[in-house]
Design a protein around this motif. Structure first.
Motif, PDB file in Angstrom:
ATOM      1  N   GLY A   1       0.785  -1.229   0.000  1.00 29.87           N
ATOM      2  CA  GLY A   1       0.000   0.000   0.000  1.00 29.87           C
ATOM      3  C   GLY A   1       0.813   1.273   0.000  1.00 29.87           C
ATOM      4  N   ILE A   2       2.139   1.182  -0.149  1.00 27.69           N
ATOM      5  CA  ILE A   2       2.970   2.387  -0.137  1.00 27.69           C
ATOM      6  C   ILE A   2       2.742   3.188  -1.417  1.00 27.69           C
ATOM      7  CG2 ILE A   2       5.347   3.214  -0.307  1.00 27.69           C
ATOM      8  CD1 ILE A   2       6.203   1.124   1.615  1.00 27.69           C
ATOM      9  N   PRO A   3       2.449   4.480  -1.317  1.00 29.27           N
ATOM     10  CA  PRO A   3       2.332   5.303  -2.539  1.00 29.27           C
ATOM     11  C   PRO A   3       3.667   5.394  -3.263  1.00 29.27           C
ATOM     12  CG  PRO A   3       1.330   6.395  -0.633  1.00 29.27           C
ATOM     13  CD  PRO A   3       2.106   5.233  -0.104  1.00 29.27           C
ATOM     14  N   SER A   4       3.610   5.549  -4.554  1.00 28.85           N
ATOM     15  CA  SER A   4       4.839   5.590  -5.344  1.00 28.85           C
ATOM     16  C   SER A   4       5.713   6.784  -4.981  1.00 28.85           C
ATOM     17  CB  SER A   4       4.496   5.622  -6.830  1.00 28.85           C
ATOM     18  OG  SER A   4       3.693   6.756  -7.133  1.00 28.85           O
ATOM     19  N   ILE A   5       5.102   7.885  -4.577  1.00 29.29           N
ATOM     20  CA  ILE A   5       5.876   9.066  -4.223  1.00 29.29           C
ATOM     21  C   ILE A   5       6.726   8.813  -2.986  1.00 29.29           C
ATOM     22  CG2 ILE A   5       4.037  10.051  -2.813  1.00 29.29           C
ATOM     23  CD1 ILE A   5       6.432  11.994  -5.094  1.00 29.29           C
ATOM     24  N   VAL A   6       6.251   7.961  -2.072  1.00 27.75           N
ATOM     25  CA  VAL A   6       7.015   7.649  -0.866  1.00 27.75           C
ATOM     26  C   VAL A   6       8.258   6.842  -1.226  1.00 27.75           C
ATOM     27  CG1 VAL A   6       6.945   6.443   1.353  1.00 27.75           C
ATOM     28  CG2 VAL A   6       4.956   7.732   0.569  1.00 27.75           C
ATOM     29  N   ALA A   7       8.112   5.862  -2.120  1.00 30.42           N
ATOM     30  CA  ALA A   7       9.278   5.107  -2.578  1.00 30.42           C
ATOM     31  C   ALA A   7      10.277   6.030  -3.264  1.00 30.42           C
ATOM     32  CB  ALA A   7       8.836   3.990  -3.522  1.00 30.42           C
ATOM     33  N   GLY A   8       9.778   6.975  -4.057  1.00 29.80           N
ATOM     34  CA  GLY A   8      10.673   7.916  -4.699  1.00 29.80           C
ATOM     35  C   GLY A   8      11.407   8.809  -3.713  1.00 29.80           C
ATOM     36  N   LEU A   9      10.709   9.272  -2.677  1.00 29.52           N
ATOM     37  CA  LEU A   9      11.355  10.117  -1.663  1.00 29.52           C
ATOM     38  C   LEU A   9      12.397   9.339  -0.875  1.00 29.52           C
ATOM     39  CD1 LEU A   9       8.272  12.111  -0.314  1.00 29.52           C
ATOM     40  CD2 LEU A   9      10.182  13.000  -1.654  1.00 29.52           C
ATOM     41  N   PHE A  10      12.141   8.064  -0.611  1.00 28.34           N
ATOM     42  CA  PHE A  10      13.110   7.246   0.122  1.00 28.34           C
ATOM     43  C   PHE A  10      14.406   7.106  -0.673  1.00 28.34           C
ATOM     44  CE2 PHE A  10      14.924   2.950   0.653  1.00 28.34           C
ATOM     45  CZ  PHE A  10      15.388   3.078   1.954  1.00 28.34           C
ATOM     46  N   ILE A  11      14.316   6.758  -1.954  1.00 28.85           N
ATOM     47  CA  ILE A  11      15.515   6.630  -2.784  1.00 28.85           C
ATOM     48  C   ILE A  11      16.182   7.994  -2.974  1.00 28.85           C
ATOM     49  CG2 ILE A  11      16.380   5.931  -5.038  1.00 28.85           C
ATOM     50  CD1 ILE A  11      15.528   3.634  -3.262  1.00 28.85           C
ATOM     51  N   LEU A  12      15.382   9.051  -3.074  1.00 32.62           N
ATOM     52  CA  LEU A  12      15.948  10.396  -3.218  1.00 32.62           C
ATOM     53  C   LEU A  12      16.799  10.765  -2.012  1.00 32.62           C
ATOM     54  CD1 LEU A  12      16.032  13.155  -4.744  1.00 32.62           C
ATOM     55  CD2 LEU A  12      14.009  13.789  -3.406  1.00 32.62           C
ATOM     56  N   SER A  13      16.286  10.511  -0.807  1.00 28.40           N
ATOM     57  CA  SER A  13      17.026  10.869   0.399  1.00 28.40           C
ATOM     58  C   SER A  13      18.242   9.986   0.608  1.00 28.40           C
ATOM     59  CB  SER A  13      16.100  10.783   1.620  1.00 28.40           C
ATOM     60  OG  SER A  13      15.604   9.459   1.772  1.00 28.40           O
ATOM     61  N   PHE A  14      18.119   8.693   0.293  1.00 29.85           N
ATOM     62  CA  PHE A  14      19.234   7.771   0.564  1.00 29.85           C
ATOM     63  C   PHE A  14      20.265   7.761  -0.570  1.00 29.85           C
ATOM     64  CE2 PHE A  14      21.026   3.462   0.087  1.00 29.85           C
ATOM     65  CZ  PHE A  14      21.731   3.390   1.277  1.00 29.85           C
ATOM     66  N   TRP A  15      19.801   7.573  -1.794  1.00 30.95           N
ATOM     67  CA  TRP A  15      20.719   7.355  -2.927  1.00 30.95           C
ATOM     68  C   TRP A  15      21.318   8.665  -3.454  1.00 30.95           C
ATOM     69  CZ3 TRP A  15      22.992   3.186  -4.859  1.00 30.95           C
ATOM     70  CH2 TRP A  15      23.553   3.224  -6.131  1.00 30.95           C
ATOM     71  N   ILE A  16      20.512   9.723  -3.491  1.00 34.09           N
ATOM     72  CA  ILE A  16      20.976  10.964  -4.102  1.00 34.09           C
ATOM     73  C   ILE A  16      21.492  11.959  -3.063  1.00 34.09           C
ATOM     74  CG2 ILE A  16      20.240  12.971  -5.460  1.00 34.09           C
ATOM     75  CD1 ILE A  16      18.382  11.165  -6.997  1.00 34.09           C
ATOM     76  N   LEU A  17      20.740  12.166  -1.975  1.00 37.64           N
ATOM     77  CA  LEU A  17      21.145  13.175  -0.999  1.00 37.64           C
ATOM     78  C   LEU A  17      22.231  12.668  -0.052  1.00 37.64           C
ATOM     79  CD1 LEU A  17      17.671  14.740  -0.102  1.00 37.64           C
ATOM     80  CD2 LEU A  17      19.347  15.476  -1.819  1.00 37.64           C
ATOM     81  N   ILE A  18      22.109  11.426   0.426  1.00 37.01           N
ATOM     82  CA  ILE A  18      23.100  10.899   1.379  1.00 37.01           C
ATOM     83  C   ILE A  18      24.329  10.349   0.654  1.00 37.01           C
ATOM     84  CG2 ILE A  18      23.514   9.166   3.172  1.00 37.01           C
ATOM     85  CD1 ILE A  18      20.607   9.418   3.991  1.00 37.01           C
ATOM     86  N   LEU A  19      24.118   9.462  -0.317  1.00 40.07           N
ATOM     87  CA  LEU A  19      25.238   8.858  -1.031  1.00 40.07           C
ATOM     88  C   LEU A  19      25.752   9.728  -2.171  1.00 40.07           C
ATOM     89  CD1 LEU A  19      24.090   5.122  -1.217  1.00 40.07           C
ATOM     90  CD2 LEU A  19      25.515   6.243   0.514  1.00 40.07           C
ATOM     91  N   ASP A  20      25.003  10.760  -2.547  1.00 43.17           N
ATOM     92  CA  ASP A  20      25.403  11.694  -3.591  1.00 43.17           C
ATOM     93  C   ASP A  20      25.740  10.977  -4.902  1.00 43.17           C
ATOM     94  OD1 ASP A  20      25.894  14.187  -4.678  1.00 43.17           O
ATOM     95  OD2 ASP A  20      28.006  14.226  -4.064  1.00 43.17           O
ATOM     96  N   MET A  21      24.838  10.095  -5.344  1.00 48.41           N
ATOM     97  CA  MET A  21      25.059   9.328  -6.569  1.00 48.41           C
ATOM     98  C   MET A  21      24.517  10.029  -7.807  1.00 48.41           C
ATOM     99  SD  MET A  21      26.724   6.827  -5.410  1.00 48.41           S
ATOM    100  CE  MET A  21      26.795   5.795  -6.854  1.00 48.41           C
ATOM    101  N   GLY A  22      23.710  11.047  -7.635  1.00 46.13           N
ATOM    102  CA  GLY A  22      23.212  11.806  -8.776  1.00 46.13           C
ATOM    103  C   GLY A  22      21.964  11.201  -9.387  1.00 46.13           C
ATOM    104  N   TYR A  23      21.303  12.009 -10.216  1.00 46.57           N
ATOM    105  CA  TYR A  23      20.080  11.557 -10.889  1.00 46.57           C
ATOM    106  C   TYR A  23      20.445  10.614 -12.032  1.00 46.57           C
ATOM    107  CZ  TYR A  23      17.998  15.459  -8.367  1.00 46.57           C
ATOM    108  OH  TYR A  23      17.581  16.316  -7.397  1.00 46.57           O
ATOM    109  N   SER A  24      19.695   9.533 -12.161  1.00 41.73           N
ATOM    110  CA  SER A  24      19.966   8.545 -13.207  1.00 41.73           C
ATOM    111  C   SER A  24      18.776   7.626 -13.352  1.00 41.73           C
ATOM    112  CB  SER A  24      21.221   7.731 -12.877  1.00 41.73           C
ATOM    113  OG  SER A  24      21.026   6.966 -11.695  1.00 41.73           O
ATOM    114  N   GLY A  25      18.780   6.862 -14.442  1.00 40.36           N
ATOM    115  CA  GLY A  25      17.736   5.870 -14.633  1.00 40.36           C
ATOM    116  C   GLY A  25      17.797   4.773 -13.589  1.00 40.36           C
ATOM    117  N   PHE A  26      18.990   4.450 -13.113  1.00 44.89           N
ATOM    118  CA  PHE A  26      19.129   3.410 -12.094  1.00 44.89           C
ATOM    119  C   PHE A  26      18.459   3.823 -10.790  1.00 44.89           C
ATOM    120  CE2 PHE A  26      21.576   1.376  -8.645  1.00 44.89           C
ATOM    121  CZ  PHE A  26      21.317   0.044  -8.950  1.00 44.89           C
TER     122      PHE A  26
END
Length: 354
Positions: free
Chosen positions: A181-206
């Motif tokens: 039941g998780i909304p798609s926006i929540v999954a996107g925010l989780f990856i945004l905070s962990f993968w892009i903001l914390i790990l600084d991996m940048g925007y990508s298709g992956f």
């Protein structure tokens, strides 16, 4: 009169009056005509209102006519059948209207050029351009998400069905239900905070694929779990009785028996994430140029392309046409996946015989 003729006539004497087979169609036509008259007299411009009035009149007319001719018991049965048909029409009419409207508007620019060219240096307000770059992005992002989610989902389902006992299995089941039941926006925010903001991996298709895999996993787990439960325990017991280890029984007996249903569930999960826009908007960022590397730099996708063409069109008819054509391509892609899932399920279904 002979005894045989009395026996033949006796069942017909116990049969009450009944409406002719064409009566539901006659009542439906009458209800539709009366609804149109009411709509015109009452000044109702919406065809939806006419349809709802016709549905109510159809149900009421079915009950009234059937109760007068056949009795209340048969009338209730006919009303139940009428409700089923009305609910079916209420569900199918919006879907058919959506497909028809998308096809009617999308075919204006839907051709080989549109499928084999990107936007490149074409502005959103100009004619030309296509969805080639978006098709590549969608295929790569959905493909990577499938490679991530399917093994994890299938193995999780195997654990829950074959090994899961105690608190750990209950906890896994609970979190799978929560993830469903998780909304798609929540999954996107989780990856945004962990993968892009914390790990600084940048925007990508992956990055978008990671969010899509989160949405896909619970669907794969649930569908695979139900398919594994349908495998008869006799097959497992027969294999174990021959001295085959449990892990080998799962690989050689359980999974091959349910592979058709598992494949169907995976295909439906893929179709479910193909149209997600929020994670792609947050993580992939979008581009008008072709980017075949999903691990570096922004990348396009069909849902994001549709949103961008509609939002940045500034009233341009060319952008609207491209948005509708891309929506038609997306619907066709999802439809092909569903048809493939049905075909695989029928092909891999257990053969039955006398």
């Amino acid at each position: 009169m002979s005894h045989a003729s009395v026996t033949e006539r006796r069942p017909s004497s116990l049969r009450g009056a009944s409406l002719p087979s064409w009566s539901p169609w006659g009542i439906a036509v009458g209800a539709l005509v009366l609804a149109v008259v009411i709509g015109l007299v009452g000044g109702l411009d919406s065809k939806v209102q006419w349809g709802l009035i016709a549905a109510i009149l159809f149900i009421l007319g079915t009950y009234g006519i059937s109760a007068r001719v056949e009795g209340r018991r048969q009338a209730k049965d006919r009303v139940a059948t009428s409700l089923v048909w009305v609910c079916f029409l209420v569900a199918i009419v919006p879907l058919a209207s959506l497909i028809w409207e998308t096809a009617k508007r999308g075919v204006k620019v839907f051709d080989i050029y549109f499928l084999t060219h990107s936007m490149g240096v074409v502005a959103d307000t100009e004619t030309g351009g296509g969805i080639y770059h978006a098709i590549i992005g969608t295929l790569e992002q959905v493909g990577i998400a499938t490679l991530i989610a399917v093994p994890i989902g299938v193995l999780t389902a195997v654990y829950l069905v074959e090994y899961g006992r105690g608190k750990l299995a209950k906890a896994v089941t609970f979190f799978v239900d929560v993830m469903t039941g998780i909304p798609s926006i929540v999954a996107g925010l989780f990856i945004l905070s962990f993968w892009i903001l914390i790990l600084d991996m940048g925007y990508s298709g992956f990055a978008g694929s990671l969010a899509l895999s989160i949405l896909m996993m619970p669907v794969v787990v649930r569908s695979t779990e139900e398919m594994l439960k349908l495998v008869p325990n006799e097959l497992r017991e027969a294999s174990l009785a021959l001295g085959v280890p449990k892990w080998r029984t799962i690989i050689k007996v359980v999974l091959p028996t349910s592979i058709g249903g598992i494949t169907t569930g995976v295909m439906l999960a893929v179709a479910r994430i193909t149209g997600e826009t929020a994670p792609v908007l947050l993580l992939v960022w979008g581009t008008n140029f072709i980017n075949t590397n999903p691990f570096s730099d922004p990348q396009a996708s069909l849902p994001l392309y549709i949103y961008q063409q509609y939002a940045n069109s500034a009233g341009s008819g060319a952008a609207y046409d491209r948005a509708w054509a891309a929506a038609l391509a997306l619907i066709a892609f999802v439809m092909i996946l569903n048809l493939a899932a049905r075909g695989i399920a029928r092909w891999k279904a257990p053969k039955t015989g006398r």
